[in-house]
Enzyme design. Structure first.
Site, PDB file in Angstrom:
ATOM      1  N   ASP A  83      -4.229  -3.678   3.492  1.00 47.19           N
ATOM      2  CA  ASP A  83      -3.311  -3.501   4.844  1.00 47.19           C
ATOM      3  C   ASP A  83      -2.149  -4.737   4.806  1.00 47.19           C
ATOM      4  O   ASP A  83      -1.386  -4.668   3.925  1.00 47.19           O
ATOM      5  CB  ASP A  83      -4.223  -3.708   5.962  1.00 47.19           C
ATOM      6  CG  ASP A  83      -3.412  -2.959   7.191  1.00 47.19           C
ATOM      7  OD1 ASP A  83      -2.334  -3.233   7.522  1.00 47.19           O
ATOM      8  OD2 ASP A  83      -4.180  -2.249   8.137  1.00 47.19           O
ATOM      9  N   GLU A  95      -1.590  -6.669  14.571  1.00 50.88           N
ATOM     10  CA  GLU A  95      -1.121  -6.687  13.270  1.00 50.88           C
ATOM     11  C   GLU A  95       0.059  -7.541  13.429  1.00 50.88           C
ATOM     12  O   GLU A  95       0.383  -8.276  14.118  1.00 50.88           O
ATOM     13  CB  GLU A  95      -0.432  -5.421  12.913  1.00 50.88           C
ATOM     14  CG  GLU A  95      -1.332  -4.408  12.101  1.00 50.88           C
ATOM     15  CD  GLU A  95      -0.719  -4.667  10.641  1.00 50.88           C
ATOM     16  OE1 GLU A  95      -0.325  -5.749  10.434  1.00 50.88           O
ATOM     17  OE2 GLU A  95      -0.846  -3.801   9.647  1.00 50.88           O
ATOM     18  N   ASN A 135       2.785  -0.580   4.147  1.00 47.70           N
ATOM     19  CA  ASN A 135       2.167  -1.586   4.852  1.00 47.70           C
ATOM     20  C   ASN A 135       2.416  -2.949   4.046  1.00 47.70           C
ATOM     21  O   ASN A 135       2.649  -2.696   2.951  1.00 47.70           O
ATOM     22  CB  ASN A 135       0.701  -1.443   4.921  1.00 47.70           C
ATOM     23  CG  ASN A 135       0.162  -1.504   6.446  1.00 47.70           C
ATOM     24  OD1 ASN A 135       0.744  -2.406   7.053  1.00 47.70           O
ATOM     25  ND2 ASN A 135      -0.846  -0.752   6.883  1.00 47.70           N
TER      26      ASN A 135
END
Length: 295
Positions: free
Chosen positions: A205, A20, A154
Site C-alpha cells: 500500500d 491514508e 498506490n
C-alpha cells in the site's frame, strides 16, 4: 528480520474508515481519511487536543501535497481527478481524467516529487483489473496519463534525487520501480518489478523512502511494514497492531514512524484499526515535497 512493535503508541484514535496519505509538511503530520473526504493535520509537539480537520469534502480525497508559494493551498488527488484545494475548502479543478473511464473510478494515493511535479494513481470502485492509471501533474497544470493497465495504483514514493519512483499495484501484490528523467518527468524505459508479495504476505500500500534510500512499505492485510534495501533485499519486517496499515511516514528528525490504519475491509478490527500509530525506528525520513505550480 521480523519483530513485533510493543512500543507502538496510539497517536490518533480517529475511528477512520480509510486513513491514508501520511506526509510530513512544515513541522506537522498531514493525512486524509479517503472515503469521508477529510484532511487532517497534527502538529509535531501537539497541544493535547488531537488533530485539526483542515477540509471536509463530499467526495473521496486520496492524497494531497502542499503548493509552493500558496500557504494553506494543496494539490489534491480527489474524486475523479486533480484539483487545487484552497484554504476555504473549495476545489479548483485542473482535470478530471477518471470521468472519461469506462467504469466508475476514483483517485487514490499521490505525492509530489523533488522536481515539483505531482503524481497520483487511480482505481475502479469495483477494483476492475487493469482499470487504474498513474497520472503526473506538471507545474503548468497539465495532467498527463503516464501508465495505465494498473488495478489499484498506490503509494508513489521517490528517492531524494527524483530519478527513481516506486509504485505499488496493491491488487496484484507488486511494487514497481521506474526511472524518471528529472528534467522532463518522463519515464526512462519501462517499469521493472522491484518486489512481489506472495499469498499471505499482504498487499503493498503506501510507501516512503528514508534518508538512507531504503523503501518502507505498508502491507495491507498483513498487519506489517517492510523495509527494503535499494538492491531489493528485505531488511526488516515490523509487525503493527492493526491488520490494515495503509501508509507510512518517517519523521525527518525524530526517528519515528507514523502508520495510518483502516477499518474499511476489516472483518475483525482491532482497537487500533482506523487510527494513526507512532513507532520508534532507527532511521529518518524527509519532509514532503511541494507542487511547484506556476500561476
Amino acid at each position: 528480520m521480523t519483530s513485533t512493535a510493543p512500543s507502538a503508541a496510539l497517536v490518533v484514535d480517529g475511528g477512520y474508515e480509510l486513513a491514508e496519505g501520511g506526509r510530513w509538511v512544515d513541522g506537522r503530520y498531514v493525512y486524509v481519511d479517503i472515503l469521508s473526504g477529510r484532511l487532517f493535520e497534527l502538529p509535531d509537539e501537539g497541544d493535547g487536543n488531537g488533530p485539526t480537520c483542515l477540509a471536509r469534502l463530499d467526495v473521496p480525497l486520496g492524497a494531497v501535497a502542499p503548493v509552493h508559494g500558496r500557504p494553506g493551498t494543496w494539490i489534491a488527488a480527489v474524486d475523479t481527478g486533480i484539483a487545487l484545494l484552497t484554504p476555504d475548502g473549495a476545489l479548483e479543478w485542473l482535470d478530471r481524467p477518471e470521468d472519461r473511464t469506462p467504469v466508475p473510478s476514483r483517485m487514490n494515493d499521490g505525492v509530489a516529487d523533488p522536481a515539483g511535479r505531482f503524481w497520483a494513481g487511480s482505481m475502479a470502485y469495483d477494483v476492475t483489473p487493469g482499470a487504474g492509471s498513474l497520472y503526473r501533474t506538471d507545474p503548468d497544470g497539465t495532467v498527463v496519463r503516464v501508465l495505465d493497465g494498473l488495478t489499484i495504483a498506490n503509494g508513489p514514493a521517490f528517492t531524494a534525487d527524483g530519478t527513481t519512483m516506486y509504485l505499488a499495484d496493491t491488487a496484484v501484490g507488486t511494487v514497481l520501480r521506474c526511472r524518471v528523467d528529472p528534467v522532463s518527468g518522463d519515464l526512462v524505459g519501462g517499469p521493472e518489478t522491484f518486489a512481489r508479495l506472495r499469498d499471505g504476505e499482504g498487499s503493498p500500500d503506501g510507501m516512503t523512502v528514508d534518508q538512507e534510500g531504503c523503501l518502507w512499505i505498508a502491507l495491507w492485510g498483513a498487519g506489517a511494514v517492510r523495509r527494503y534495501h535499494p538492491d531489493g533485499r528485505l531488511l526488516h519486517t515490523l509487525s503493527v497492531p492493526a491488520p490494515h496499515p495503509t501508509s507510512v511516514c518517517l519523521h525527518p528528525d525524530g526517528n519515528r514512524l507514523f502508520v495510518t490504519t483502516a477499518r474499511h475491509g476489516v472483518t475483525n478490527p482491532t482497537a487500533n484499526s482506523g487510527s494513526v500509530l507512532g513507532i520508534p525506528v532507527p532511521t529518518r525520513g524527509t519532509a514532503a515535497c511541494s507542487w511547484q505550480g506556476r500561476f
